[in-house]
Structures are given as structure tokens and as C-alpha cells.
Design a protein around this motif. Sequence first.
Motif, PDB file in Angstrom:
ATOM      1  N   ALA A  86      -7.048   8.502 -14.754  1.00 33.30           N
ATOM      2  CA  ALA A  86      -8.174   7.715 -15.270  1.00 33.30           C
ATOM      3  C   ALA A  86      -9.015   8.611 -16.169  1.00 33.30           C
ATOM      4  N   CYS A  87     -10.017   8.039 -16.789  1.00 29.11           N
ATOM      5  CA  CYS A  87     -10.945   8.785 -17.650  1.00 29.11           C
ATOM      6  C   CYS A  87     -12.388   8.552 -17.187  1.00 29.11           C
ATOM      7  N   GLY A  88     -13.231   9.514 -17.472  1.00 27.75           N
ATOM      8  CA  GLY A  88     -14.690   9.345 -17.293  1.00 27.75           C
ATOM      9  C   GLY A  88     -15.065   8.987 -15.873  1.00 27.75           C
ATOM     10  N   SER A  89     -15.924   7.983 -15.761  1.00 26.37           N
ATOM     11  CA  SER A  89     -16.372   7.556 -14.427  1.00 26.37           C
ATOM     12  C   SER A  89     -15.208   7.065 -13.582  1.00 26.37           C
ATOM     13  N   SER A  90     -14.247   6.422 -14.212  1.00 23.55           N
ATOM     14  CA  SER A  90     -13.087   5.921 -13.458  1.00 23.55           C
ATOM     15  C   SER A  90     -12.322   7.090 -12.840  1.00 23.55           C
ATOM     16  N   TYR A  91     -12.319   8.218 -13.551  1.00 25.68           N
ATOM     17  CA  TYR A  91     -11.703   9.438 -13.004  1.00 25.68           C
ATOM     18  C   TYR A  91     -12.491   9.919 -11.770  1.00 25.68           C
ATOM     19  N   ILE A 122      -6.613   3.820 -13.014  1.00 21.02           N
ATOM     20  CA  ILE A 122      -7.891   3.127 -12.796  1.00 21.02           C
ATOM     21  C   ILE A 122      -8.594   2.948 -14.138  1.00 21.02           C
ATOM     22  N   SER A 123      -8.913   1.707 -14.474  1.00 20.59           N
ATOM     23  CA  SER A 123      -9.602   1.459 -15.739  1.00 20.59           C
ATOM     24  C   SER A 123     -10.412   0.170 -15.649  1.00 20.59           C
ATOM     25  N   GLN A 124     -11.694   0.285 -15.893  1.00 16.54           N
ATOM     26  CA  GLN A 124     -12.546  -0.906 -15.890  1.00 16.54           C
ATOM     27  C   GLN A 124     -12.070  -1.880 -16.955  1.00 16.54           C
ATOM     28  N   SER A 125     -11.916  -1.377 -18.168  1.00 19.91           N
ATOM     29  CA  SER A 125     -11.569  -2.248 -19.308  1.00 19.91           C
ATOM     30  C   SER A 125     -10.102  -2.633 -19.291  1.00 19.91           C
ATOM     31  N   GLY A 126      -9.269  -1.746 -18.764  1.00 20.34           N
ATOM     32  CA  GLY A 126      -7.827  -1.967 -18.825  1.00 20.34           C
ATOM     33  C   GLY A 126      -7.249  -1.720 -20.195  1.00 20.34           C
ATOM     34  N   GLU A 127      -8.055  -1.161 -21.096  1.00 19.20           N
ATOM     35  CA  GLU A 127      -7.596  -0.949 -22.470  1.00 19.20           C
ATOM     36  C   GLU A 127      -7.726   0.508 -22.916  1.00 19.20           C
ATOM     37  N   THR A 128      -8.206   1.364 -22.058  1.00 20.82           N
ATOM     38  CA  THR A 128      -8.408   2.771 -22.443  1.00 20.82           C
ATOM     39  C   THR A 128      -7.086   3.405 -22.879  1.00 20.82           C
ATOM     40  N   ALA A 129      -7.078   3.915 -24.108  1.00 16.83           N
ATOM     41  CA  ALA A 129      -5.814   4.382 -24.694  1.00 16.83           C
ATOM     42  C   ALA A 129      -5.193   5.521 -23.883  1.00 16.83           C
ATOM     43  N   GLY A 145     -23.235  -3.111 -19.877  1.00 12.01           N
ATOM     44  CA  GLY A 145     -23.775  -1.773 -20.121  1.00 12.01           C
ATOM     45  C   GLY A 145     -22.617  -0.823 -20.372  1.00 12.01           C
ATOM     46  N   VAL A 146     -22.782   0.053 -21.360  1.00 16.92           N
ATOM     47  CA  VAL A 146     -21.677   0.964 -21.691  1.00 16.92           C
ATOM     48  C   VAL A 146     -21.395   1.913 -20.523  1.00 16.92           C
ATOM     49  N   ALA A 147     -22.448   2.362 -19.856  1.00 21.14           N
ATOM     50  CA  ALA A 147     -22.242   3.280 -18.730  1.00 21.14           C
ATOM     51  C   ALA A 147     -21.766   2.493 -17.516  1.00 21.14           C
ATOM     52  N   SER A 148     -20.742   2.988 -16.895  1.00 18.43           N
ATOM     53  CA  SER A 148     -20.163   2.293 -15.745  1.00 18.43           C
ATOM     54  C   SER A 148     -21.056   2.446 -14.521  1.00 18.43           C
ATOM     55  N   THR A 149     -21.386   1.340 -13.879  1.00 16.94           N
ATOM     56  CA  THR A 149     -22.156   1.389 -12.629  1.00 16.94           C
ATOM     57  C   THR A 149     -21.460   0.522 -11.575  1.00 16.94           C
ATOM     58  N   ALA A 192     -17.046  -0.667  -7.433  1.00 15.04           N
ATOM     59  CA  ALA A 192     -15.914  -1.559  -7.142  1.00 15.04           C
ATOM     60  C   ALA A 192     -14.601  -0.777  -7.168  1.00 15.04           C
ATOM     61  N   GLN A 193     -14.518   0.212  -8.058  1.00  7.50           N
ATOM     62  CA  GLN A 193     -13.287   1.028  -8.123  1.00  7.50           C
ATOM     63  C   GLN A 193     -13.117   1.855  -6.850  1.00  7.50           C
ATOM     64  N   ILE A 194     -14.224   2.391  -6.343  1.00  8.73           N
ATOM     65  CA  ILE A 194     -14.129   3.160  -5.094  1.00  8.73           C
ATOM     66  C   ILE A 194     -13.593   2.237  -3.992  1.00  8.73           C
ATOM     67  N   ALA A 235     -24.074  13.629 -12.768  1.00  6.43           N
ATOM     68  CA  ALA A 235     -24.278  14.438 -13.976  1.00  6.43           C
ATOM     69  C   ALA A 235     -23.816  13.678 -15.222  1.00  6.43           C
ATOM     70  N   LEU A 236     -22.696  12.982 -15.115  1.00  3.95           N
ATOM     71  CA  LEU A 236     -22.196  12.228 -16.278  1.00  3.95           C
ATOM     72  C   LEU A 236     -23.186  11.133 -16.669  1.00  3.95           C
ATOM     73  N   LYS A 237     -23.734  10.430 -15.683  1.00  9.35           N
ATOM     74  CA  LYS A 237     -24.704   9.363 -15.974  1.00  9.35           C
ATOM     75  C   LYS A 237     -25.891   9.935 -16.748  1.00  9.35           C
ATOM     76  N   LEU A 238     -26.358  11.097 -16.312  1.00  9.63           N
ATOM     77  CA  LEU A 238     -27.534  11.683 -16.960  1.00  9.63           C
ATOM     78  C   LEU A 238     -27.223  12.146 -18.385  1.00  9.63           C
ATOM     79  N   LYS A 239     -26.047  12.722 -18.570  1.00  9.05           N
ATOM     80  CA  LYS A 239     -25.652  13.162 -19.920  1.00  9.05           C
ATOM     81  C   LYS A 239     -25.586  11.972 -20.858  1.00  9.05           C
ATOM     82  N   GLU A 240     -24.850  10.945 -20.426  1.00  7.77           N
ATOM     83  CA  GLU A 240     -24.569   9.869 -21.385  1.00  7.77           C
ATOM     84  C   GLU A 240     -25.768   8.970 -21.614  1.00  7.77           C
ATOM     85  N   LEU A 241     -26.629   8.805 -20.623  1.00  8.86           N
ATOM     86  CA  LEU A 241     -27.762   7.889 -20.798  1.00  8.86           C
ATOM     87  C   LEU A 241     -29.002   8.592 -21.322  1.00  8.86           C
TER      88      LEU A 241
HETATM   89  C1  F6R Z   1     -19.069   6.369 -18.054  1.00  9.70           C
HETATM   90  C2  F6R Z   1     -18.072   5.450 -18.583  1.00  9.70           C
HETATM   91  C3  F6R Z   1     -16.813   5.987 -19.112  1.00  9.70           C
HETATM   92  C4  F6R Z   1     -15.617   5.174 -18.632  1.00  9.70           C
HETATM   93  C5  F6R Z   1     -14.320   5.684 -19.258  1.00  9.70           C
HETATM   94  C6  F6R Z   1     -13.106   4.937 -18.754  1.00  9.70           C
HETATM   95  O1  F6R Z   1     -20.200   5.710 -17.606  1.00  9.70           O
HETATM   96  O2  F6R Z   1     -18.286   4.258 -18.575  1.00  9.70           O
HETATM   97  O3  F6R Z   1     -16.662   7.336 -18.765  1.00  9.70           O
HETATM   98  O4  F6R Z   1     -15.567   5.254 -17.230  1.00  9.70           O
HETATM   99  O5  F6R Z   1     -14.406   5.556 -20.648  1.00  9.70           O
HETATM  100  O6  F6R Z   1     -13.160   3.581 -19.088  1.00  9.70           O
HETATM  101  P1  F6R Z   1     -12.223   2.546 -18.383  1.00  9.70           P
HETATM  102  O7  F6R Z   1     -12.565   2.513 -16.954  1.00  9.70           O
HETATM  103  O8  F6R Z   1     -12.495   1.236 -19.079  1.00  9.70           O
HETATM  104  O9  F6R Z   1     -10.813   3.005 -18.603  1.00  9.70           O
END
Ligand code: F6R
Length: 368
Positions: A55-60, A102-109, A153-157, A162-164, A239-245
Motif C-alpha cells: 500500500a502507499c501513504g496512510s494505507s501503508y 490496501i487502497s482507499q481509491s482502488g486506483e493508486t498506480a 477530504g484528501v487526507a485519509s481519516t 476502516a482499513q484497520i 506525523a503524516l497527518k501533520l505534514k500533509e495538513l
Molecule cells: C494520506 C493519504 C495518502 C493515501 C495514499 C494511498 O492522508 O490520504 O497517503 O493514503 O495516497 O491512497 P489509496 O489508499 O487511495 O491507495
Amino acid sequence: EKGGHDYFMLKEIEEQPAGVADTLIGHFANGRIVLDEQRLHDQELREVDKVFVVACGSSYHAGLLAKYAIEHWTRLPVEVELASEFRYRDPVLDRSTLVVAISQSGETADTLEAVRHAKEQKARVLAICNTNGAQIPREADAVLYTRTGPEIGVASTKAFLAQITANYLVGLALAQARGVKYPDEVAREFAELESMPKLVAQVLESAERVREIAREFAHVPTVLFLGRHVGYPVALEGALKLKELAYMHAEGFAAGELKHGPIALIEDGLPVFVIMPSPKGRAVLHSKLLSNIREIQARGARTIVIAEEGDDTVRPFADYLIEIPSAPTLYQPLLSTVPLQIFAAEVAQARGYDVDKPRNLAKSVTVE
Ligand code: F6R
């Protein structure tokens, strides 16, 4: 549409109890964990001998938590890796490897390409996704949908919580497929998960206290986050939430690493979040963290401690104390993450930033 809030993200933080509850709906029937789409035979799940989570980012960060649960419940070895690293490393995969994407969007390259790489190597792929019919679930052999509704919201909350939850369901599904957990044990864990939404709601009740603390720290240059065991991914996420927001320098560390370097950063007035393990969990984890707080406080850090209510041992070392309800160790991240989301959102707003649309970021990253 923002439910009386200035930003979608603030509404989404409040939707988290429902997001966890909705992710559980339909995933347990007749005493068994049920996936949404399973194009694999039970036998194939039973034969899994290794798990990779990508996964990437918060999903990771959510994925890092999967390791604790899956290894604990199934005794299968689990590796968790950033999707962007996984593919270029020539990972060892075969038909008895399960790759959980794991991907919220299901489209992360990056995650999609990791899935394709896994499939080329004949590994099985299970997707955890929040978006019906997205590319990653379409290419997976099995899918478990997080059912928290669209995240604007761009930042995942809410997707993160739900992923956990979904990770734990996957852990239980694997345990059941392998026959290493009795049906009543799976039912008991599921019931424990079902009790989490109301505890998440309790954490939300202390939001104003967290916002007050956030306003005090709104203009500091840096914030550190320390956690151990399941508190470590929570520290990374905070830490990621604070950086990105808030565009603030922030770093999460494994508390045990302090002495191996980061302690050199501690100076007078530096704010440090510490995520305390439950005192009812393994005593050794709790006592190690207590001594870490003591060490950093002695060097002048201002400690902001997230601890279980009634854990009086931390009081002498906590300049600020945020209490969360008691929960089994594995489930504590569903609670301890929430104040960190609220903190980051409030700091960002105090600095005048749009928390729904942090600069330079996109909700779905469809290029590598
Ligand atoms: C952080 C955030 C991003 C996503 C990452 C993966 O708040 O939203 O780090 O978690 O870009 O995105 P998905 O889950 O859509 O693959």
C-alpha cells in the motif's frame, strides 16, 4: 453536505464510528468471516504460506497494523511494504503467497502495479478497497470493501480506521481458513470489533480538549511522535497527518529507537506525542514507554501523552494528557489515531490552511 462543518475532513473524522461499524456489516455470517468477492477456493486460502501487504501513504500505515494481527492469529509470516518499493525489488512470490493490497481509491498506480506484478508471479491477491468497482479490486482474486462511504477530504481519516478494521477481518478470515482459530474464537474477536465504534465515539467526545492543545502548538517548527508495537504505525500516521495538513515538520519513531539516534533531537520545549500501550496489555511494553517518556521529559521535551483512562502511572510525565477508553492492544490504534487526526486538522486550520485540499496533493495518485 459538510454536516455543519467547514470541511469535509472534519465531518469524516466524526463519521469514523459509523465507518468502522459499516465495515463490519455483512462480513460475518453463520459463524464465519465473509469476504465480498471471493474468486478463490477456500482451499487456496488454506494453502497460503506467506503474506505480503502492499500500500502507499496512510494505507501503508494501516497495512503495518495488519502484520500484528495476522501473525498473531494465524502464525503466517507477514511482510508489509510500500507498493512503490515492492515491485522493483524482485520479491519472492509464488502461488501460495497472498498479497493484500490496501487502497482507499482502488486506483493508486503504485499499488495497482504491485498487484499486477504479484499476479504475474502467480501470487493470489486480496484487495481492501473503499471504492466499488475500482481497478485494484477488479484485478484482485478476492475483495473486502471498507464501507465508509466516499472520502472527500484528501487526507485519509475514516478510510484509515476502516482499513484497520478490514485488516483484522482478513486476519480472522485467514485464521479460519487455516483452522487455527476455533469458530467461537473468531466470533469473540468479531464481537470485540463490534464494540469498537462506541469507543471511537467516546474518543470524539474529547475533541475540544485536543483542539485546545493543538492551538498551543500551532506555530512550533516540529513535532515528534513516539510509539511502540501497534503504537508505532499510529505514530507514523500522526506525523503524516501533520505534514500533509499543516505543512509542519513531523516524524514518527519507534520508541525503542530513541536511544539509537532520535533522542539527539530532544531539546527544551520540543513537543513529543507518546502513544502509551494499554496497561492491561503486556506489562513490558508499558514500562518501556514510561521510561521513554521520562527520558525525553528530563531533556526538556513537552510531552503530549495518549493513554488509557485510569492509567495514572503516566500522569507525572505527561505535560498534556489525552485519555482514550480501554481496548485490547490490537484494537487500540482505532482509538489512539483519532486525537492525532484532530490535532493535525486543528493546527492546519489555526495556520489558515484548507484541510480538505492540502497543497500539492491529489486524492488519488494515478501516476507512479
Ligand atoms: C494520506 C493519504 C495518502 C493515501 C495514499 C494511498 O492522508 O490520504 O497517503 O493514503 O495516497 O491512497 P489509496 O489508499 O487511495 O491507495
